[in-house]
Design a protein around this motif. Structure first.
Motif, mmCIF file in Angstrom:
data_model
loop_
_atom_site.group_PDB
_atom_site.id
_atom_site.type_symbol
_atom_site.label_atom_id
_atom_site.label_comp_id
_atom_site.label_asym_id
_atom_site.label_seq_id
_atom_site.Cartn_x
_atom_site.Cartn_y
_atom_site.Cartn_z
ATOM 1 N N ARG A 26 -17.517 -16.267 -22.554
ATOM 2 C CA ARG A 26 -18.308 -16.452 -21.323
ATOM 3 C C ARG A 26 -17.620 -15.764 -20.146
ATOM 4 N NH1 ARG A 26 -19.151 -21.408 -23.766
ATOM 5 N NH2 ARG A 26 -17.412 -22.385 -22.670
ATOM 6 N N PHE A 27 -16.293 -15.852 -20.080
ATOM 7 C CA PHE A 27 -15.527 -15.204 -19.014
ATOM 8 C C PHE A 27 -15.745 -13.690 -19.039
ATOM 9 C CE2 PHE A 27 -11.430 -13.020 -18.161
ATOM 10 C CZ PHE A 27 -11.398 -13.186 -16.785
ATOM 11 N N TYR A 28 -15.574 -13.055 -20.198
ATOM 12 C CA TYR A 28 -15.737 -11.605 -20.289
ATOM 13 C C TYR A 28 -17.169 -11.180 -19.954
ATOM 14 C CZ TYR A 28 -11.134 -11.657 -22.469
ATOM 15 O OH TYR A 28 -9.805 -11.847 -22.711
ATOM 16 N N GLU A 29 -18.140 -11.941 -20.410
ATOM 17 C CA GLU A 29 -19.531 -11.603 -20.098
ATOM 18 C C GLU A 29 -19.794 -11.719 -18.599
ATOM 19 O OE1 GLU A 29 -22.335 -13.591 -22.672
ATOM 20 O OE2 GLU A 29 -21.265 -12.895 -24.459
ATOM 21 N N ARG A 30 -19.200 -12.702 -17.928
ATOM 22 C CA ARG A 30 -19.352 -12.825 -16.470
ATOM 23 C C ARG A 30 -18.805 -11.590 -15.762
ATOM 24 N NH1 ARG A 30 -17.404 -17.963 -16.714
ATOM 25 N NH2 ARG A 30 -15.424 -17.383 -15.786
ATOM 26 N N LEU A 31 -17.789 -10.948 -16.366
ATOM 27 C CA LEU A 31 -17.197 -9.746 -15.771
ATOM 28 C C LEU A 31 -17.963 -8.474 -16.117
ATOM 29 C CD1 LEU A 31 -13.390 -10.443 -16.331
ATOM 30 C CD2 LEU A 31 -14.733 -10.791 -14.258
ATOM 31 N N GLY A 32 -19.033 -8.594 -16.911
ATOM 32 C CA GLY A 32 -19.847 -7.437 -17.251
ATOM 33 C C GLY A 32 -19.601 -6.855 -18.622
ATOM 34 N N TYR A 33 -18.675 -7.423 -19.376
ATOM 35 C CA TYR A 33 -18.443 -6.953 -20.745
ATOM 36 C C TYR A 33 -19.594 -7.421 -21.615
ATOM 37 C CZ TYR A 33 -13.717 -5.628 -19.462
ATOM 38 O OH TYR A 33 -12.644 -5.033 -18.872
ATOM 39 N N GLU A 34 -20.018 -6.540 -22.517
ATOM 40 C CA GLU A 34 -21.143 -6.851 -23.385
ATOM 41 C C GLU A 34 -20.667 -6.963 -24.824
ATOM 42 O OE1 GLU A 34 -24.225 -3.953 -22.854
ATOM 43 O OE2 GLU A 34 -24.061 -4.061 -20.670
ATOM 44 N N PRO A 35 -21.164 -7.965 -25.549
ATOM 45 C CA PRO A 35 -20.790 -8.123 -26.963
ATOM 46 C C PRO A 35 -21.603 -7.157 -27.834
ATOM 47 C CG PRO A 35 -22.235 -9.908 -26.304
ATOM 48 C CD PRO A 35 -21.979 -9.073 -25.072
ATOM 49 N N THR A 36 -21.196 -5.886 -27.844
ATOM 50 C CA THR A 36 -21.985 -4.840 -28.499
ATOM 51 C C THR A 36 -21.632 -4.593 -29.961
ATOM 52 O OG1 THR A 36 -20.411 -3.152 -27.791
ATOM 53 C CG2 THR A 36 -22.282 -3.607 -26.321
ATOM 54 N N HIS A 37 -20.482 -5.084 -30.412
ATOM 55 C CA HIS A 37 -20.034 -4.785 -31.766
ATOM 56 C C HIS A 37 -19.610 -6.081 -32.478
ATOM 57 C CE1 HIS A 37 -19.778 -0.877 -29.892
ATOM 58 N NE2 HIS A 37 -19.581 -0.316 -31.075
ATOM 59 N N ILE A 38 -19.529 -5.988 -33.784
ATOM 60 C CA ILE A 38 -18.943 -7.062 -34.584
ATOM 61 C C ILE A 38 -17.632 -6.537 -35.113
ATOM 62 C CG2 ILE A 38 -19.188 -8.449 -36.654
ATOM 63 C CD1 ILE A 38 -22.214 -8.315 -36.243
ATOM 64 N N GLY A 39 -16.559 -7.287 -34.908
ATOM 65 C CA GLY A 39 -15.243 -6.851 -35.364
ATOM 66 C C GLY A 39 -14.912 -7.368 -36.749
ATOM 67 N N PHE A 40 -14.145 -6.592 -37.482
ATOM 68 C CA PHE A 40 -13.690 -6.971 -38.806
ATOM 69 C C PHE A 40 -12.191 -6.771 -38.896
ATOM 70 C CE2 PHE A 40 -18.067 -5.700 -39.198
ATOM 71 C CZ PHE A 40 -18.622 -6.654 -40.032
ATOM 72 N N LYS A 41 -11.512 -7.646 -39.614
ATOM 73 C CA LYS A 41 -10.073 -7.514 -39.803
ATOM 74 C C LYS A 41 -9.742 -7.764 -41.265
ATOM 75 C CE LYS A 41 -8.853 -8.761 -35.163
ATOM 76 N NZ LYS A 41 -7.885 -9.347 -34.290
ATOM 77 N N LEU A 42 -8.685 -7.122 -41.700
ATOM 78 C CA LEU A 42 -8.171 -7.312 -43.053
ATOM 79 C C LEU A 42 -6.687 -7.620 -42.921
ATOM 80 C CD1 LEU A 42 -8.435 -7.062 -46.169
ATOM 81 C CD2 LEU A 42 -7.842 -4.650 -45.890
ATOM 82 N N ALA A 43 -6.281 -8.800 -43.294
ATOM 83 C CA ALA A 43 -4.868 -9.160 -43.244
ATOM 84 C C ALA A 43 -4.119 -8.400 -44.334
ATOM 85 C CB ALA A 43 -4.694 -10.655 -43.436
ATOM 86 N N LEU A 44 -3.019 -7.779 -43.959
ATOM 87 C CA LEU A 44 -2.212 -7.019 -44.922
ATOM 88 C C LEU A 44 -0.901 -7.716 -45.209
ATOM 89 C CD1 LEU A 44 -2.737 -3.467 -43.410
ATOM 90 C CD2 LEU A 44 -3.998 -4.552 -45.275
#
Length: 150
Positions: free
Chosen positions: A132-150
């Motif tokens: 909510r904080f980042y969106e208030r600053l104008g950041y948009e949730p445009t991507h889905i992130g993926f991670k692989l633990a190594l």
């Protein structure tokens, strides 16, 4: 926000930075403030890299916030430079004071100065307040992130 300074972090700031990283429900399970050796080693490597910018927000001689800004030279988007914001943390007693906004505005300004055309970040899916904080600053949730633990 009197007497607030945003400045490059030094090795002497690492204990305070690690304490900030460990002071939340996720960091408490993955950080170890009792063993600073790996953090000091990582800080030295990042500090030697001109594309890494670890900063602290300091008030009255006390570290009250931190973030890391990484410049990534890409080929996509017409060979655009991107700024990746990581490890944004605000001292528990400073949350809600506007300090997070000041740090994020600093990161966007610094990214522009470094020739970046976009500022991006990832946020753990469980950090709904941060979203909510980042969106208030104008950041948009445009991507889905993926991670692989190594």
């Amino acid at each position: 926000m009197t007497d607030l300074e945003i400045r490059p972090a030094t090795a002497a700031d690492v204990p305070a930075i690690v304490a900030l990283l460990a002071d939340d429900f996720l960091g408490a399970t993955r950080e170890n403030p009792d063993d600073l050796a790996p953090y000091l080693d990582a800080f030295a490597r990042a500090d030697a890299d001109p594309n890494q910018h670890i900063v602290v927000a300091e008030r009255d001689g006390r570290v009250v916030g931190t973030l890391q800004l990484t410049v990534i030279q890409g080929l996509s988007l017409k060979a655009a430079k991107r700024a990746q914001v990581e490890s944004v943390r605000i001292h528990r007693g400073e949350r809600g004071s506007g300090l997070g906004t000041i740090l994020m505005e600093w990161s966007a300004t610094r990214a522009r100065e470094l020739g970046c055309t976009v500022v991006q970040l990832t946020s753990n899916a469980q950090r709904t307040d941060a979203h909510r904080f980042y969106e208030r600053l104008g950041y948009e949730p445009t991507h889905i992130g993926f991670k692989l633990a190594l």
